[in-house]
Design an enzyme around this catalytic site. Structure first.
Site, mmCIF file in Angstrom:
data_model
loop_
_atom_site.group_PDB
_atom_site.id
_atom_site.type_symbol
_atom_site.label_atom_id
_atom_site.label_comp_id
_atom_site.label_asym_id
_atom_site.label_seq_id
_atom_site.Cartn_x
_atom_site.Cartn_y
_atom_site.Cartn_z
ATOM 1 N N ASP A 26 66.142 64.529 26.504
ATOM 2 C CA ASP A 26 65.154 64.497 27.575
ATOM 3 C C ASP A 26 65.812 64.503 28.949
ATOM 4 O O ASP A 26 65.307 65.127 29.883
ATOM 5 C CB ASP A 26 64.196 63.312 27.417
ATOM 6 C CG ASP A 26 64.881 61.968 27.298
ATOM 7 O OD1 ASP A 26 66.024 61.903 26.804
ATOM 8 O OD2 ASP A 26 64.265 60.950 27.661
ATOM 9 N N GLY A 27 66.962 63.862 29.085
ATOM 10 C CA GLY A 27 67.666 63.891 30.358
ATOM 11 C C GLY A 27 68.123 65.293 30.707
ATOM 12 O O GLY A 27 67.902 65.773 31.823
ATOM 13 N N ASN A 69 64.671 60.022 24.107
ATOM 14 C CA ASN A 69 65.057 58.612 23.948
ATOM 15 C C ASN A 69 64.814 57.838 25.249
ATOM 16 O O ASN A 69 65.309 56.737 25.422
ATOM 17 C CB ASN A 69 66.516 58.475 23.494
ATOM 18 C CG ASN A 69 67.506 58.889 24.557
ATOM 19 O OD1 ASN A 69 67.140 59.456 25.587
ATOM 20 N ND2 ASN A 69 68.770 58.625 24.316
ATOM 21 N N ILE A 119 79.528 56.451 32.319
ATOM 22 C CA ILE A 119 79.784 55.228 33.084
ATOM 23 C C ILE A 119 80.665 54.288 32.272
ATOM 24 O O ILE A 119 81.628 53.707 32.786
ATOM 25 C CB ILE A 119 78.455 54.552 33.485
ATOM 26 C CG1 ILE A 119 77.724 55.403 34.516
ATOM 27 C CG2 ILE A 119 78.698 53.136 34.013
ATOM 28 C CD1 ILE A 119 76.287 54.980 34.756
ATOM 29 N N GLU A 120 80.362 54.139 30.999
ATOM 30 C CA GLU A 120 81.167 53.259 30.135
ATOM 31 C C GLU A 120 82.602 53.755 30.014
ATOM 32 O O GLU A 120 83.539 52.954 30.038
ATOM 33 C CB GLU A 120 80.503 53.140 28.760
ATOM 34 C CG GLU A 120 79.196 52.378 28.820
ATOM 35 C CD GLU A 120 78.357 52.500 27.565
ATOM 36 O OE1 GLU A 120 77.411 51.709 27.457
ATOM 37 O OE2 GLU A 120 78.628 53.367 26.706
#
Length: 111
Positions: A7-8, A34, A44-45
């Site tokens: 979806d992003g 999701n 980011i992680e």
């Protein structure tokens, strides 16, 4: 052609639907929903060098976006599939259709 996208990713370039419709390219996009940018969260992680960061990262959640309405706004056929048994028939209908189709499939926000 069938494209499976998150979806992003779908919202990085939804205007591609307009182009597909204008060019009479009956694309089928299966949007795995999701409600977030999991790829961005993972980036980011990686940047933080952690396996999983439980903190909230602004801009990575996509709650309550109506992907079906967005797709229809560009002129595509669109539906949300809640029942897994309906996915096969929906894909067959989309492939047989004369214009682009978006099928939204909600999934848990799992890692």
């Amino acid at each position: 052609m069938i494209a499976v996208v998150g979806d992003g990713s779908f919202h990085f370039t939804p205007q591609a639907l307009w182009t597909a419709l204008r060019e009479n390219a009956p694309i089928v996009a299966v949007v795995v929903d999701n409600s977030g940018y999991l790829a961005v969260k993972r980036a980011i992680e990686r940047h933080l060098r952690v396996g999983e960061d439980p903190r909230h990262h602004p801009g990575t959640d996509l709650p309550a976006i109506d992907h079906v309405s967005v797709a229809r706004g560009y002129g595509a056929r669109a539906e949300r599939i809640e029942d897994p048994e309906r996915l096969g028939p929906a894909l067959a209908e989309a492939v047989a259709a004369d214009r682009s189709t978006v099928i939204v499939v909600p999934v848990p926000n799992a890692r």
